[in-house]
Design a protein around this motif. Structure first.
Motif, PDB file in Angstrom:
ATOM      1  N   TYR A   1      31.338  26.082 -70.507  1.00 48.23           N
ATOM      2  CA  TYR A   1      31.977  27.181 -71.053  1.00 48.23           C
ATOM      3  C   TYR A   1      30.309  27.440 -70.959  1.00 48.23           C
ATOM      4  O   TYR A   1      29.258  27.485 -71.220  1.00 48.23           O
ATOM      5  N   PHE A   2      30.593  29.275 -70.105  1.00 42.08           N
ATOM      6  CA  PHE A   2      29.089  30.513 -69.908  1.00 42.08           C
ATOM      7  C   PHE A   2      29.933  31.365 -71.179  1.00 42.08           C
ATOM      8  O   PHE A   2      30.785  31.387 -70.974  1.00 42.08           O
ATOM      9  N   VAL A   3      28.711  32.111 -71.213  1.00 40.69           N
ATOM     10  CA  VAL A   3      28.727  33.507 -71.677  1.00 40.69           C
ATOM     11  C   VAL A   3      28.061  34.528 -71.588  1.00 40.69           C
ATOM     12  O   VAL A   3      26.567  33.596 -71.783  1.00 40.69           O
ATOM     13  N   ALA A   4      28.099  35.422 -70.802  1.00 39.52           N
ATOM     14  CA  ALA A   4      26.811  35.998 -70.946  1.00 39.52           C
ATOM     15  C   ALA A   4      27.541  37.916 -70.993  1.00 39.52           C
ATOM     16  O   ALA A   4      28.662  38.247 -71.118  1.00 39.52           O
ATOM     17  N   SER A   5      26.106  38.990 -70.983  1.00 44.19           N
ATOM     18  CA  SER A   5      27.012  40.203 -71.163  1.00 44.19           C
ATOM     19  C   SER A   5      27.225  40.188 -69.576  1.00 44.19           C
ATOM     20  O   SER A   5      27.923  42.050 -69.727  1.00 44.19           O
ATOM     21  N   ASP A   6      26.648  39.963 -68.428  1.00 47.89           N
ATOM     22  CA  ASP A   6      27.916  40.352 -67.433  1.00 47.89           C
ATOM     23  C   ASP A   6      27.952  39.365 -66.446  1.00 47.89           C
ATOM     24  O   ASP A   6      27.034  37.694 -66.623  1.00 47.89           O
ATOM     25  N   ALA A   7      28.319  39.593 -65.255  1.00 50.70           N
ATOM     26  CA  ALA A   7      28.998  38.085 -64.505  1.00 50.70           C
ATOM     27  C   ALA A   7      27.592  37.477 -63.644  1.00 50.70           C
ATOM     28  O   ALA A   7      28.113  36.410 -63.841  1.00 50.70           O
ATOM     29  N   SER A   8      26.468  38.059 -63.584  1.00 48.02           N
ATOM     30  CA  SER A   8      25.084  37.676 -62.689  1.00 48.02           C
ATOM     31  C   SER A   8      24.727  36.306 -63.779  1.00 48.02           C
ATOM     32  O   SER A   8      25.004  35.430 -62.154  1.00 48.02           O
ATOM     33  N   PRO A   9      25.138  35.951 -64.814  1.00 45.96           N
ATOM     34  CA  PRO A   9      24.607  34.501 -65.024  1.00 45.96           C
ATOM     35  C   PRO A   9      25.647  34.140 -64.635  1.00 45.96           C
ATOM     36  O   PRO A   9      25.521  32.245 -64.240  1.00 45.96           O
ATOM     37  N   ILE A  10      26.975  33.748 -64.603  1.00 44.35           N
ATOM     38  CA  ILE A  10      27.948  33.032 -64.315  1.00 44.35           C
ATOM     39  C   ILE A  10      28.685  32.477 -62.823  1.00 44.35           C
ATOM     40  O   ILE A  10      28.600  31.338 -63.149  1.00 44.35           O
ATOM     41  N   ILE A  11      28.568  33.422 -62.195  1.00 44.82           N
ATOM     42  CA  ILE A  11      29.222  32.949 -60.735  1.00 44.82           C
ATOM     43  C   ILE A  11      28.367  32.518 -59.438  1.00 44.82           C
ATOM     44  O   ILE A  11      29.506  31.440 -59.279  1.00 44.82           O
ATOM     45  N   GLU A  12      27.532  31.805 -59.995  1.00 42.10           N
ATOM     46  CA  GLU A  12      27.156  30.726 -59.333  1.00 42.10           C
ATOM     47  C   GLU A  12      27.840  28.787 -59.945  1.00 42.10           C
ATOM     48  O   GLU A  12      27.755  27.827 -59.308  1.00 42.10           O
ATOM     49  N   HIS A  13      28.430  29.475 -61.245  1.00 41.14           N
ATOM     50  CA  HIS A  13      28.750  28.317 -61.943  1.00 41.14           C
ATOM     51  C   HIS A  13      30.393  28.132 -61.833  1.00 41.14           C
ATOM     52  O   HIS A  13      30.688  27.943 -61.509  1.00 41.14           O
ATOM     53  N   THR A  14      31.188  29.121 -62.410  1.00 45.50           N
ATOM     54  CA  THR A  14      32.330  29.651 -61.776  1.00 45.50           C
ATOM     55  C   THR A  14      32.405  31.054 -61.709  1.00 45.50           C
ATOM     56  O   THR A  14      31.849  32.239 -62.071  1.00 45.50           O
ATOM     57  N   ARG A  15      33.870  31.207 -61.541  1.00 41.58           N
ATOM     58  CA  ARG A  15      33.954  32.614 -60.852  1.00 41.58           C
ATOM     59  C   ARG A  15      35.459  32.981 -61.802  1.00 41.58           C
ATOM     60  O   ARG A  15      35.892  34.051 -62.176  1.00 41.58           O
TER      61      ARG A  15
END
Ligand code: G6P
Length: 612
Positions: free
Chosen positions: A190-204
């Motif tokens: 699981y990831f948490v972030a203020s916006d999607a930019s740190p997440i998209i390389e891991h999951t969409r």
């Protein structure tokens, strides 16, 4: 504002957090830090400065762990320093927090906590929150999540937070009120972030938290509850559509330059599928269900901040002139605290690149309170403003990372052109005029490319004026907001004082500043204001000012009066503001680079201002 990232899975958390913080750094860059929980307990590493400095420090440690969180800060309470950097810990060093937002009653809470013997390490409002959570946790049988929930009930203000604890090494607690957070749902991670930019390389796959919600994430899954009402809610997992390349520099030295160049396609991306050339109309699907309401509205307010406000000013001119709708444009920070005459016959258009700006969001809520129909013009898909407005129009400019807004501005103007066309054709806009506007819009990409090829020419102008201390930008009508935007770009990234003015207002004050050291950028399109603008230029020259003209009609007279001329292709007057803005973006960019400034992360600024 601040950037938050969190991770829980089976990988080493540190590289994921550092990479995520780098992507979020545009939100704040005063200091950075991470907290990791492992079998040895809770560890916090943080320091003043950029993420790369934190990264160097972490490379010298053997710290490992598969759960953790990181933060990049834009200071609100307390100067940028190692101590004020996030994450913050409770006195026992068992619980840690990262926070975006402002705890308004921190002073009161701090006084009570100090009376209980708690000693504070930092000047931040955030530390008060973690000490409060710790106090509740240690004096009860609550879990950390329950203690967080309880503490948040005592808090006045805004927050996006992540909390970890040495006592519950497999849990991330996340909560949101006023500061954006989303969860990324991966395969057993699981990831948490203020916006999607740190997440998209891991999951969409993402879940957007709404205000008043908290998530408890464990290795077995996640649960979302309402903080005050305490009931579980089931949220839709949404797909993020943008690509990784869109948030990378793509070979350009800076995001800002890349984003300026993106305008060769971003404006047509805004028009795609919406500009109907055969009928000289526009069709905006996002407002389809509310079109009658909009067409019958008695007045329109447009509200925004910063660059988006400049685009709104152009929108206001366009809607009044071509769609004949009574329109007022107002700073969101003013609108929200004023008793404006707004009612159910009002359409309130809120314009925001990020879709998260606190003042703009508050203005929307105020508009709703008065019964107005709210329309969002946002760039970030799924952002709070996009979700809170009744209907809306995405700009489709693609992710904008450079703190100084460029392509978002021209796409916002492009949306206003579409809106003007759509509403105008139902009201006063005749087919003949609409045809001319449509064809100018349809051909814009080629013209933008021509302007982009003028970069070297603009670099020469930048060389000539890079050491000046002041600049004046002048324009009339649709180009007055362009003057404001040109001046804003320059001051934001080069720290040169610059003012934008309606050209005719120069004689009511700014003219006193003009001498041989004052460069004046003048927007001089060949429209009904041309002769008037020429007179203004004469007034500048009579006082030895330096004139940089941006025109689509370099007449002999203009050439003889100007020290530099930037000639953009001849276009319809409604499209000129877009074309004329690009040289001003490039001028600001080149001057800032020549002065050695950090163009992507200018001092004191943040891309997304989620506090008042
Ligand atoms: C900040 C940014 C500006 C932006 C303004 C409004 O000040 O630095 O570039 O124009 O916020 O942001 P928004 O996301 O609402 O357009």
């Amino acid at each position: 504002m601040c950037g938050i990232v969190g991770y829980l899975g089976d990988k080493d958390a540190i590289p994921i957090l550092i990479n995520g913080l780098k992507r979020l750094e545009y939100r704040g860059y005063d200091s950075a830090g991470v907290a990791i929980v492992n079998s040895d307990g809770l560890h916090v590493v943080k320091r003043k400065g950029k993420v790369k400095e934190l990264k160097c420090e972490l490379e010298d440690t053997v710290l490992r762990g598969s759960i953790g969180m990181g933060h990049t800060r834009w200071a609100t309470h307390g100067i940028p320093s190692d101590l004020n950097a996030h994450p913050h810990m409770d006195m026992a060093g068992r619980i840690s927090i990262v926070h975006n937002g402002i705890i308004e009653n921190y002073d009161l809470l701090k006084t009570v906590l100090e009376k209980d013997g708690i000693i504070f390490q930092s000047d931040t409002d955030t530390e008060v929150l973690v000490q409060l959570i710790s106090k509740i946790y240690s004096s009860s049988k609550m879990t950390v999540a329950e203690a967080v929930q309880e503490a948040l009930r005592e808090v006045v203000g805004t927050y996006g937070i992540v909390v970890v604890s040495a006592d519950e090494p497999d849990t991330l607690v996340v909560a949101r009120l006023g500061s954006p957070l989303l969860l990324g749902i991966g395969e057993d991670e699981y990831f948490v972030a203020s916006d999607a930019s740190p997440i998209i390389e891991h999951t969409r796959n993402v879940v957007y938290l709404d205000d008043g919600e908290m998530a408890i994430i464990t290795r077995k899954g996640y649960k979302i509850i309402r903080i005050r009402e305490n009931h579980v809610i089931h949220k839709v997992v949404e797909r993020i559509e943008f690509n990784l390349e869109e948030i990378e520099k793509g070979g350009f030295p800076h995001f800002m330059l890349k984003e300026i160049h993106d305008q060769t396609h971003s404006i047509t991306d805004t028009f795609r599928g919406r500009l109907l050339l055969d009928t000289c109309r526009a069709h905006l699907g996002g407002i389809r269900d509310y079109l009658d309401h909009i067409l019958n509205a008695k007045q329109c307010y447009i509200t925004a901040c910063g660059t988006s406000w400049h685009a709104s000013l152009i929108g206001g001119y366009l809607l009044e002139e071509y769609a004949r709708i009574k329109t007022r444009v107002e700073y969101a920070s003013e609108f929200r605290y004023r008793n404006a005459v707004v009612d159910p016959d009002t359409v309130l258009i809120a314009v925001s690149q990020s879709g998260e700006t606190a003042d703009t969001l508050a203005a929307i809520r105020k508009g709703k309170e008065y019964g107005a129909l709210t329309v969002g013009i946002c760039n970030v898909v799924g952002s709070t403003i996009a979700r809170e407005t009744d209907c809306g129009i995405y700009t489709h400019a693609g992710p904008e990372i450079g703190v100084a807004s460029t392509k978002a501005f021209t796409s916002q103007v492009a949306v206003f052109l579409l809106l003007t066309l759509q509403i105008g054709r139902e009201h006063a806009l005749k087919e003949k005029e609409a045809e001319k506007i449509c064809s100018a819009m349809a051909n814009i990409s080629d013209h933008v490319k021509t302007v982009m090829d003028m970069s070297d020419e603009i670099l020469e102008v930048a060389y000539a004026y890079k050491d000046k201390h002041n600049f004046l930008y002048l324009g009339r009508g649709l180009n007055f907001p362009v003057a404001l935007e040109g001046a804003l770009k320059l001051k934001e990234i080069s720290y040169i004082h610059a003012e934008g003015y309606p050209a005719a207002e120069m004689k009511h004050g700014p003219i006193a500043l003009i001498d041989e050291n004052m460069p004046v950028v003048v927007l001089a399109p060949r429209d009904r204001t041309y002769d008037k603008v020429l007179s203004n230029i004469q007034e500048i020259k009579a006082r030895k000012g330096k004139v940089i003209s941006v025109t689509d009609a370099p007449t002999k007279q203009l050439i003889s009066l100007s020290d530099h001329i930037i000639t953009v292709p001849k276009v319809h007057r409604v499209v000129f503001p877009i074309l004329a803005t690009i040289p001003l973006q490039l001028l600001a960019y080149h001057i800032a680079v020549l002065r050695g400034c950090n163009v992507d992360q200018p001092r004191n600024l943040a891309k997304s201002v989620t506090v008042e």
